[in-house]
Write a protein that holds these residues in place. Structure first.
Motif, short mmCIF file in Angstrom:
data_model
loop_
_atom_site.label_atom_id
_atom_site.label_comp_id
_atom_site.label_asym_id
_atom_site.label_seq_id
_atom_site.Cartn_x
_atom_site.Cartn_y
_atom_site.Cartn_z
N ALA A 1 0.75 -1.15 -0.09
CA ALA A 1 0.08 0.05 0.06
C ALA A 1 0.93 1.24 -0.03
N ARG A 2 1.83 1.23 0.63
CA ARG A 2 2.93 2.44 0.96
C ARG A 2 3.36 2.65 -0.40
N ARG A 3 3.86 1.41 -1.18
CA ARG A 3 4.63 1.73 -2.46
C ARG A 3 3.72 2.03 -3.35
N ALA A 4 2.34 1.57 -3.45
CA ALA A 4 1.26 1.82 -4.36
C ALA A 4 0.86 3.36 -4.24
N TYR A 5 0.94 3.83 -3.09
CA TYR A 5 0.38 5.16 -2.73
C TYR A 5 1.75 6.27 -3.09
N GLY A 6 2.87 5.66 -3.18
CA GLY A 6 4.16 6.48 -3.21
C GLY A 6 4.47 7.39 -2.18
N SER A 7 4.40 6.79 -0.93
CA SER A 7 4.42 7.54 0.25
C SER A 7 5.21 6.76 1.08
N THR A 8 6.28 7.29 1.84
CA THR A 8 6.96 6.62 2.89
C THR A 8 6.57 7.11 4.29
N GLY A 9 5.45 8.13 4.43
CA GLY A 9 5.10 8.69 5.61
C GLY A 9 4.10 7.84 6.29
N SER A 10 3.59 8.15 7.40
CA SER A 10 2.42 7.25 7.93
C SER A 10 1.18 7.40 7.30
N PHE A 11 0.41 6.38 7.48
CA PHE A 11 -0.92 6.33 6.99
C PHE A 11 -1.79 5.57 7.99
N SER A 12 -3.19 5.70 7.98
CA SER A 12 -4.26 4.92 8.56
C SER A 12 -4.20 3.58 8.39
#
Length: 223
Positions: free
Chosen positions: A180-191
């Motif tokens: 999910a993190r890779r798919a959304y292109g984010s290394t930050g926090s997420f719910s």
């Protein structure tokens, strides 16, 4: 690991004094897999540079090395790192056993890193590798060979993090979070709600299947 392997690893790592994390550890940290809530164990840690840096940053990290830290306790951890150890084990059976042992120690994720470059020049071949100029055994891998070898030993398809570094996920939720993190292109926090939504989405499921088939994340024209 045998005494011979211990000595080989020790000679190989003697000159490795770092002021920053090793590539596999830094990659896992950047991918959000290493967090302060997860325990980390470095199996074959050398002088323990990664452990010291992680502990200094507030992470829960420990390690063991057959030469530099032979009396340290070998323990299970959420994340186990086997960094640049397989390259220096000349005995194929012991190489396999070392990988399996690291896999057994990992509760949620095993990180494996090897040298895949061909910059090491030597005319002295030995077993399935070569003898370097500092008289250490080196088994150099191609990226494909590396992935196939890890999968053949642990029975789980590894995910390519970067060249020479793979992740072997034992925890499905952690694997989903990573995708999910890779798919959304984010290394930050997420719910966690986003993770759950991603796991239930039909398009996301297709994306995951395509990634698993390719052994990497698909580019735009492949999905």
């Amino acid at each position: 690991m045998s005494e011979t392997v211990s000595e080989d690893i020790a000679r190989h790592k003697t000159a490795m004094h770092r002021i920053s994390l090793s590539r596999p550890m830094a990659t896992a940290l950047g991918d959000g897999l290493i967090t302060k809530e997860r325990t980390i164990f470095d199996y074959g840690c050398g002088r323990g540079s990664d452990i010291k840096l992680l502990n200094r940053g507030g992470f829960i990290a420990a390690g063991w090395d057959p030469h530099f830290l032979p009396s340290a306790e070998i323990e299970n951890a959420d994340i186990v790192n086997l960094g640049y150890v397989l390259n220096v084990i000349e005995d194929r059976t012991e190489r396999r056993q070392t990988l399996l042992r690291a896999f057994e120690l990992a509760k949620r994720l095993l990180i494996v890193a090897v040298r895949v470059d061909n910059s090491l020049q030597s005319d002295d071949t030995f077993e399935d590798g070569l003898i370097s100029s500092i008289q250490t055994f080196q088994k150099l891998y191609s990226q494909i060979e590396f992935k196939e070898y890890v999968e053949s030993v642990v029975g789980i398809e590894p995910q390519t993090a970067t060249i020479g570094v793979v992740y072997v996920f034992k925890d499905e939720q952690l694997y989903t979070e990573y995708l999910a993190r890779r798919a959304y292109g984010s290394t930050g926090s997420f719910s966690l709600d986003m993770v759950e939504e991603f796991g239930n989405d039909q398009l996301a499921k297709r994306y995951v299947k395509r990634s698993e088939k390719l052994g990497r994340f698909p580019v735009q024209d492949e999905f």
